[in-house]
Design a protein around this motif. Structure first.
Motif, PDB file in Angstrom:
ATOM      1  N   ILE A  16      25.723   5.674 -51.482  1.00 20.58           N
ATOM      2  CA  ILE A  16      25.449   6.302 -52.791  1.00 20.58           C
ATOM      3  C   ILE A  16      23.681   6.208 -53.064  1.00 20.58           C
ATOM      4  CG2 ILE A  16      25.585   6.021 -55.297  1.00 20.58           C
ATOM      5  CD1 ILE A  16      28.624   5.371 -54.893  1.00 20.58           C
ATOM      6  N   GLU A  17      23.175   5.101 -52.931  1.00 24.73           N
ATOM      7  CA  GLU A  17      21.807   4.822 -53.319  1.00 24.73           C
ATOM      8  C   GLU A  17      20.897   5.502 -52.137  1.00 24.73           C
ATOM      9  OE1 GLU A  17      21.771   0.404 -52.698  1.00 24.73           O
ATOM     10  OE2 GLU A  17      22.380   0.260 -54.916  1.00 24.73           O
ATOM     11  N   THR A  18      21.572   5.764 -51.104  1.00 25.29           N
ATOM     12  CA  THR A  18      20.775   6.688 -49.936  1.00 25.29           C
ATOM     13  C   THR A  18      20.752   8.125 -50.456  1.00 25.29           C
ATOM     14  OG1 THR A  18      21.175   5.002 -48.105  1.00 25.29           O
ATOM     15  CG2 THR A  18      20.755   7.252 -47.552  1.00 25.29           C
ATOM     16  N   LEU A  19      21.955   8.506 -50.882  1.00 25.22           N
ATOM     17  CA  LEU A  19      22.049   9.788 -51.382  1.00 25.22           C
ATOM     18  C   LEU A  19      21.323  10.226 -52.487  1.00 25.22           C
ATOM     19  CD1 LEU A  19      25.867  10.370 -50.702  1.00 25.22           C
ATOM     20  CD2 LEU A  19      24.132  11.508 -49.460  1.00 25.22           C
ATOM     21  N   GLU A  20      21.334   9.138 -53.343  1.00 27.16           N
ATOM     22  CA  GLU A  20      20.402   9.306 -54.744  1.00 27.16           C
ATOM     23  C   GLU A  20      18.971   9.366 -54.469  1.00 27.16           C
ATOM     24  OE1 GLU A  20      22.776   6.924 -58.002  1.00 27.16           O
ATOM     25  OE2 GLU A  20      21.618   5.820 -56.769  1.00 27.16           O
TER      26      GLU A  20
ATOM     27  N   LEU B 219      14.448  15.629 -52.808  1.00 28.14           N
ATOM     28  CA  LEU B 219      14.744  17.083 -52.865  1.00 28.14           C
ATOM     29  C   LEU B 219      14.230  17.722 -54.450  1.00 28.14           C
ATOM     30  CD1 LEU B 219      18.002  17.477 -51.043  1.00 28.14           C
ATOM     31  CD2 LEU B 219      15.874  18.166 -50.228  1.00 28.14           C
ATOM     32  N   GLU B 220      14.762  16.989 -55.593  1.00 26.99           N
ATOM     33  CA  GLU B 220      14.238  17.438 -56.663  1.00 26.99           C
ATOM     34  C   GLU B 220      12.710  17.337 -56.990  1.00 26.99           C
ATOM     35  OE1 GLU B 220      16.897  15.288 -59.066  1.00 26.99           O
ATOM     36  OE2 GLU B 220      18.737  16.389 -59.323  1.00 26.99           O
ATOM     37  N   ALA B 221      12.035  16.594 -56.334  1.00 24.26           N
ATOM     38  CA  ALA B 221      10.704  16.345 -56.510  1.00 24.26           C
ATOM     39  C   ALA B 221       9.871  17.567 -55.920  1.00 24.26           C
ATOM     40  CB  ALA B 221      10.192  15.177 -56.098  1.00 24.26           C
TER      41      ALA B 221
END
Length: 163
Positions: free
Chosen positions: A150-154, A160-162
């Motif tokens: 989960i932490e890797t995906l976050e 990506l959002e940046a």
């Protein structure tokens, strides 16, 4: 040999201490020394098994914990003797291939012969048991593995959002 206590009048076996500090109630010994105990302290009861690092060797991380966890089949059921109480738990033989140390006995075992002393007859079932506390290390390892994913995906999503 051992001690057998039969109680037909609904009483209980009591172990009492007079203080509120740590009181030992049952100590379990074998050829390795003290291997477990039941103690109380204040208003709490502790069921302890040996876990000191000095008793252990070849310590490694639990591999493939999520894959193993997926093999467990938690179920809701009632015991035949108590049809009105529904519980969450496991079926012993389904756990035995995933966490064998949690299960006692063999699937579909039966008494091989009559034994009056034990009060059994040839063909009587010998039921399996499960110590669900033995599942905790696998559950913890799987949760840690899932949290790392989960932490890797976050981190990837934030990157990506940046953009």
């Amino acid at each position: 040999a051992g001690v057998q206590i039969l109680n037909t009048s609904g009483g209980a076996i009591t172990s009492a201490g007079f203080g509120t500090g740590t009181e030992s109630h049952i100590l379990f010994h074998n050829g390795n020394g003290l291997v477990g105990q039941i103690t109380t302290n204040g208003s709490a009861t502790t069921y302890a098994t040996s876990s000191d690092y000095r008793l252990k060797e070849n310590i490694t991380a639990i591999p493939s914990s999520i894959d193993r966890l997926k093999q467990l089949k938690p179920s809701r059921f009632n015991f035949k003797a108590d049809k009105d109480t529904t519980l969450d738990g496991f079926i012993a033989h389904e756990v035995s291939s995933v966490v064998p140390e949690a299960v006692t006995g063999e699937k579909d075992a039966v008494e091989p012969e009559d034994n009056e002393t034990k009060g059994v007859k040839k063909g009587d079932p010998i039921y399996q048991g499960i110590d669900q506390s033995k599942l905790v290390p696998l559950l913890t390892a799987a949760l840690q593995e899932a949290m790392a994913k989960i932490e890797t995906l976050e981190t990837k999503v934030a990157a990506l959002e940046a953009k």
